[in-house]
Design an enzyme around this catalytic site. Structure first.
Site, PDB file in Angstrom:
ATOM      1  N   ASP A 142     -44.223  68.324 -37.043  1.00 20.09           N
ATOM      2  CA  ASP A 142     -44.161  67.887 -35.655  1.00 20.09           C
ATOM      3  C   ASP A 142     -44.734  69.042 -34.815  1.00 20.09           C
ATOM      4  O   ASP A 142     -44.865  70.169 -35.314  1.00 20.09           O
ATOM      5  CB  ASP A 142     -42.693  67.603 -35.294  1.00 20.09           C
ATOM      6  CG  ASP A 142     -42.509  67.297 -33.828  1.00 20.09           C
ATOM      7  OD1 ASP A 142     -43.272  66.466 -33.297  1.00 20.09           O
ATOM      8  OD2 ASP A 142     -41.605  67.893 -33.207  1.00 20.09           O
ATOM      9  N   LEU A 143     -45.086  68.797 -33.568  1.00 14.90           N
ATOM     10  CA  LEU A 143     -45.678  69.858 -32.735  1.00 14.90           C
ATOM     11  C   LEU A 143     -44.654  70.473 -31.773  1.00 14.90           C
ATOM     12  O   LEU A 143     -44.243  71.622 -31.923  1.00 14.90           O
ATOM     13  CB  LEU A 143     -46.862  69.288 -31.939  1.00 14.90           C
ATOM     14  CG  LEU A 143     -47.510  70.277 -30.969  1.00 14.90           C
ATOM     15  CD1 LEU A 143     -48.296  71.348 -31.715  1.00 14.90           C
ATOM     16  CD2 LEU A 143     -48.438  69.538 -29.998  1.00 14.90           C
ATOM     17  N   ASP A 144     -44.248  69.637 -30.795  1.00 14.16           N
ATOM     18  CA  ASP A 144     -43.377  70.143 -29.725  1.00 14.16           C
ATOM     19  C   ASP A 144     -42.007  70.509 -30.287  1.00 14.16           C
ATOM     20  O   ASP A 144     -41.316  69.660 -30.854  1.00 14.16           O
ATOM     21  CB  ASP A 144     -43.207  69.072 -28.639  1.00 14.16           C
ATOM     22  CG  ASP A 144     -44.520  68.736 -27.944  1.00 14.16           C
ATOM     23  OD1 ASP A 144     -44.986  69.571 -27.162  1.00 14.16           O
ATOM     24  OD2 ASP A 144     -45.072  67.652 -28.190  1.00 14.16           O
ATOM     25  N   THR A 172     -42.977  73.604 -26.169  1.00 13.22           N
ATOM     26  CA  THR A 172     -43.542  72.973 -24.972  1.00 13.22           C
ATOM     27  C   THR A 172     -42.487  72.207 -24.177  1.00 13.22           C
ATOM     28  O   THR A 172     -42.777  71.752 -23.074  1.00 13.22           O
ATOM     29  CB  THR A 172     -44.660  71.997 -25.367  1.00 13.22           C
ATOM     30  OG1 THR A 172     -44.226  71.313 -26.521  1.00 13.22           O
ATOM     31  CG2 THR A 172     -45.965  72.707 -25.617  1.00 13.22           C
ATOM     32  N   TRP A 198     -41.461  66.889 -15.562  1.00 16.88           N
ATOM     33  CA  TRP A 198     -40.561  65.757 -15.271  1.00 16.88           C
ATOM     34  C   TRP A 198     -39.660  66.068 -14.087  1.00 16.88           C
ATOM     35  O   TRP A 198     -39.392  65.220 -13.251  1.00 16.88           O
ATOM     36  CB  TRP A 198     -39.701  65.408 -16.502  1.00 16.88           C
ATOM     37  CG  TRP A 198     -40.415  64.689 -17.610  1.00 16.88           C
ATOM     38  CD1 TRP A 198     -40.491  65.074 -18.916  1.00 16.88           C
ATOM     39  CD2 TRP A 198     -41.150  63.452 -17.527  1.00 16.88           C
ATOM     40  NE1 TRP A 198     -41.225  64.166 -19.650  1.00 16.88           N
ATOM     41  CE2 TRP A 198     -41.646  63.171 -18.816  1.00 16.88           C
ATOM     42  CE3 TRP A 198     -41.465  62.570 -16.481  1.00 16.88           C
ATOM     43  CZ2 TRP A 198     -42.413  62.029 -19.102  1.00 16.88           C
ATOM     44  CZ3 TRP A 198     -42.234  61.442 -16.766  1.00 16.88           C
ATOM     45  CH2 TRP A 198     -42.694  61.185 -18.052  1.00 16.88           C
ATOM     46  N   LYS A 216     -36.817  64.770 -26.172  1.00 14.21           N
ATOM     47  CA  LYS A 216     -37.472  65.375 -27.337  1.00 14.21           C
ATOM     48  C   LYS A 216     -37.920  64.308 -28.327  1.00 14.21           C
ATOM     49  O   LYS A 216     -37.108  63.476 -28.752  1.00 14.21           O
ATOM     50  CB  LYS A 216     -36.524  66.356 -28.028  1.00 14.21           C
ATOM     51  CG  LYS A 216     -36.380  67.644 -27.262  1.00 14.21           C
ATOM     52  CD  LYS A 216     -35.603  68.675 -28.049  1.00 14.21           C
ATOM     53  CE  LYS A 216     -35.562  69.983 -27.279  1.00 14.21           C
ATOM     54  NZ  LYS A 216     -34.670  70.948 -27.907  1.00 14.21           N
ATOM     55  N   GLY A 217     -39.189  64.326 -28.679  1.00 12.52           N
ATOM     56  CA  GLY A 217     -39.724  63.377 -29.649  1.00 12.52           C
ATOM     57  C   GLY A 217     -39.971  61.990 -29.083  1.00 12.52           C
ATOM     58  O   GLY A 217     -40.398  61.089 -29.805  1.00 12.52           O
ATOM     59  N   ARG A 240     -44.212  59.483 -23.866  1.00 10.90           N
ATOM     60  CA  ARG A 240     -44.294  59.707 -22.421  1.00 10.90           C
ATOM     61  C   ARG A 240     -43.809  58.486 -21.646  1.00 10.90           C
ATOM     62  O   ARG A 240     -43.068  58.600 -20.669  1.00 10.90           O
ATOM     63  CB  ARG A 240     -45.746  60.030 -22.039  1.00 10.90           C
ATOM     64  CG  ARG A 240     -45.890  60.616 -20.647  1.00 10.90           C
ATOM     65  CD  ARG A 240     -47.359  60.831 -20.293  1.00 10.90           C
ATOM     66  NE  ARG A 240     -48.085  61.518 -21.340  1.00 10.90           N
ATOM     67  CZ  ARG A 240     -49.420  61.552 -21.432  1.00 10.90           C
ATOM     68  NH1 ARG A 240     -50.162  60.930 -20.535  1.00 10.90           N
ATOM     69  NH2 ARG A 240     -50.015  62.177 -22.439  1.00 10.90           N
ATOM     70  N   SER A 290     -47.252  64.002 -34.502  1.00 14.82           N
ATOM     71  CA  SER A 290     -46.627  64.236 -33.191  1.00 14.82           C
ATOM     72  C   SER A 290     -46.751  63.007 -32.293  1.00 14.82           C
ATOM     73  O   SER A 290     -47.724  62.272 -32.378  1.00 14.82           O
ATOM     74  CB  SER A 290     -47.343  65.414 -32.512  1.00 14.82           C
ATOM     75  OG  SER A 290     -47.033  65.472 -31.145  1.00 14.82           O
ATOM     76  N   ALA A 291     -45.772  62.834 -31.409  1.00 18.43           N
ATOM     77  CA  ALA A 291     -45.831  61.744 -30.435  1.00 18.43           C
ATOM     78  C   ALA A 291     -46.741  62.091 -29.254  1.00 18.43           C
ATOM     79  O   ALA A 291     -47.077  61.231 -28.445  1.00 18.43           O
ATOM     80  CB  ALA A 291     -44.429  61.452 -29.914  1.00 18.43           C
ATOM     81  N   LYS A 337     -49.837  62.952 -26.839  1.00 18.97           N
ATOM     82  CA  LYS A 337     -51.266  62.652 -26.698  1.00 18.97           C
ATOM     83  C   LYS A 337     -52.057  63.920 -26.404  1.00 18.97           C
ATOM     84  O   LYS A 337     -53.268  63.897 -26.334  1.00 18.97           O
ATOM     85  CB  LYS A 337     -51.473  61.623 -25.583  1.00 18.97           C
ATOM     86  CG  LYS A 337     -50.827  60.285 -25.919  1.00 18.97           C
ATOM     87  CD  LYS A 337     -51.202  59.194 -24.949  1.00 18.97           C
ATOM     88  CE  LYS A 337     -50.667  57.867 -25.495  1.00 18.97           C
ATOM     89  NZ  LYS A 337     -50.900  56.737 -24.657  1.00 18.97           N
ATOM     90  N   ASN A 338     -51.332  65.030 -26.211  1.00 13.93           N
ATOM     91  CA  ASN A 338     -51.992  66.301 -25.903  1.00 13.93           C
ATOM     92  C   ASN A 338     -51.994  67.247 -27.105  1.00 13.93           C
ATOM     93  O   ASN A 338     -52.253  68.443 -26.956  1.00 13.93           O
ATOM     94  CB  ASN A 338     -51.256  66.989 -24.746  1.00 13.93           C
ATOM     95  CG  ASN A 338     -51.321  66.165 -23.470  1.00 13.93           C
ATOM     96  OD1 ASN A 338     -52.406  65.836 -22.982  1.00 13.93           O
ATOM     97  ND2 ASN A 338     -50.166  65.793 -22.926  1.00 13.93           N
ATOM     98  N   LYS A 383     -41.585  57.230 -32.959  1.00 16.05           N
ATOM     99  CA  LYS A 383     -40.454  57.659 -33.771  1.00 16.05           C
ATOM    100  C   LYS A 383     -39.182  57.093 -33.125  1.00 16.05           C
ATOM    101  O   LYS A 383     -39.125  57.055 -31.899  1.00 16.05           O
ATOM    102  CB  LYS A 383     -40.356  59.196 -33.795  1.00 16.05           C
ATOM    103  CG  LYS A 383     -41.578  59.894 -34.377  1.00 16.05           C
ATOM    104  CD  LYS A 383     -41.510  61.419 -34.122  1.00 16.05           C
ATOM    105  CE  LYS A 383     -42.816  62.091 -34.528  1.00 16.05           C
ATOM    106  NZ  LYS A 383     -42.872  63.525 -34.198  1.00 16.05           N
ATOM    107  N   GLU A 410     -39.209  68.759 -38.405  1.00 11.72           N
ATOM    108  CA  GLU A 410     -38.925  68.054 -37.152  1.00 11.72           C
ATOM    109  C   GLU A 410     -37.795  68.706 -36.368  1.00 11.72           C
ATOM    110  O   GLU A 410     -36.844  69.199 -36.960  1.00 11.72           O
ATOM    111  CB  GLU A 410     -38.477  66.609 -37.472  1.00 11.72           C
ATOM    112  CG  GLU A 410     -39.494  65.556 -37.213  1.00 11.72           C
ATOM    113  CD  GLU A 410     -39.859  65.350 -35.747  1.00 11.72           C
ATOM    114  OE1 GLU A 410     -39.167  65.865 -34.863  1.00 11.72           O
ATOM    115  OE2 GLU A 410     -40.851  64.652 -35.501  1.00 11.72           O
ATOM    116  N   ASP A 411     -37.882  68.656 -35.029  1.00 13.97           N
ATOM    117  CA  ASP A 411     -36.783  69.187 -34.206  1.00 13.97           C
ATOM    118  C   ASP A 411     -36.042  68.080 -33.458  1.00 13.97           C
ATOM    119  O   ASP A 411     -35.100  68.372 -32.727  1.00 13.97           O
ATOM    120  CB  ASP A 411     -37.319  70.182 -33.167  1.00 13.97           C
ATOM    121  CG  ASP A 411     -38.093  69.484 -32.068  1.00 13.97           C
ATOM    122  OD1 ASP A 411     -38.952  68.624 -32.395  1.00 13.97           O
ATOM    123  OD2 ASP A 411     -37.836  69.762 -30.886  1.00 13.97           O
TER     124      ASP A 411
END
Ligand code: G6P
Ligand code: MG
Length: 222
Positions: free
Chosen positions: A9-11, A17, A25, A45-46, A49, A114-115, A117-118, A145, A169-170
């Site tokens: 996963d990324l974030d 991030t 937000w 988280k996860g 958007r 990752s969820a 888009k960036n 997810k 995953e976090d």
């Protein structure tokens, strides 16, 4: 030995991030006239958007037309992009690079799941793009997810059987997605929150090379 693939996963796993998502937000919430706390940000988280905005508007009890909804989605992302503009490799979370290096040296295929888009521009900014054989992000999936879609596409892209993949995953939804894909799930963060994971670590500094090695040799899920 059957080949193994690793999916990150990324974030919250590779980079922190969440703080930038939070600022963007919170700015929107404040403009709409309500507060948005760090605790509430945990729920995001996860989460995609679109779903985050739906939850945010629920928190503030704000009703939106489709047009307003779309405008706020764009506005949040413009602000988020401004916050991440200056990101560089100093923002990679501790020992992520060591783990990526370890896997690369062993020729293990690596994917991002990752969820966001960036995801791609962020990996570029922190200089980690070359480690990834496949990038599956919010632009490639139709189901968020805890649906396993993102990880199944990643496994498929790597050419590795799903039950021979390991996921870092976090987010609770991410662990559930990995489990639903029949992958080995490794929670990065609070073990009490990520209690559905097969293994738990607070961060990568706790993960030894021996543990990684054991994942390469272990019997994978049935
Ligand atoms: C990750 C983050 C979420 C975020 C989602 C979409 O899963 O943990 O907080 O909402 O990605 O990110 P994006 O960059 O596409 O807005
Ligand atoms: Mg995450």
């Amino acid at each position: 030995m059957e080949k193994v693939g690793f999916i990150f996963d990324l974030d919250g796993v590779i980079v922190d991030t969440a703080k930038y998502h939070y600022l963007a937000w919170r700015k929107l919430a404040n403009e709409l006239g309500f507060e948005f706390t760090k605790e509430q940000n945990e729920l995001f988280k996860g989460v995609s958007r679109k779903r985050c905005l739906e939850i945010l508007l629920d928190i503030g009890n704000v009703k939106a037309t489709q047009e307003q909804f779309d405008t706020w989605m764009v506005e949040k992302n413009v602000d988020y992009l401004a916050y991440i503009e200056k990101m560089d490799s100093s923002e990679i979370l501790p020992d992520v690079t060591r783990v990526l290096e370890y896997l690369k040296k062993k020729n293990i295929p690596i994917a991002l799941g990752s969820a966001s888009k960036n995801a791609r521009p962020i990996l570029e900014k922190v200089d980690l793009l070359p480690y990834f054989d496949s990038i599956v992000d919010g632009n490639s999936v139709t189901k968020a997810k805890p649906d396993p879609e993102v990880f199944l596409i990643a496994a498929n892209n790597l050419g590795i059987a799903a039950n021979s993949c390991v996921v870092f995953e976090d987010a609770v939804a991410g662990i559930q997605a990995a489990n639903a894909a029949n992958m080995v799930s490794i929670g990065i963060g609070d073990a009490d929150i990520l209690n559905e994971a097969d293994y738990n670590f607070n961060d990568f500094t706790e993960m030894t090379d021996d543990f990684l090695k054991s994942l390469l040799n272990k019997e994978h899920k049935a």
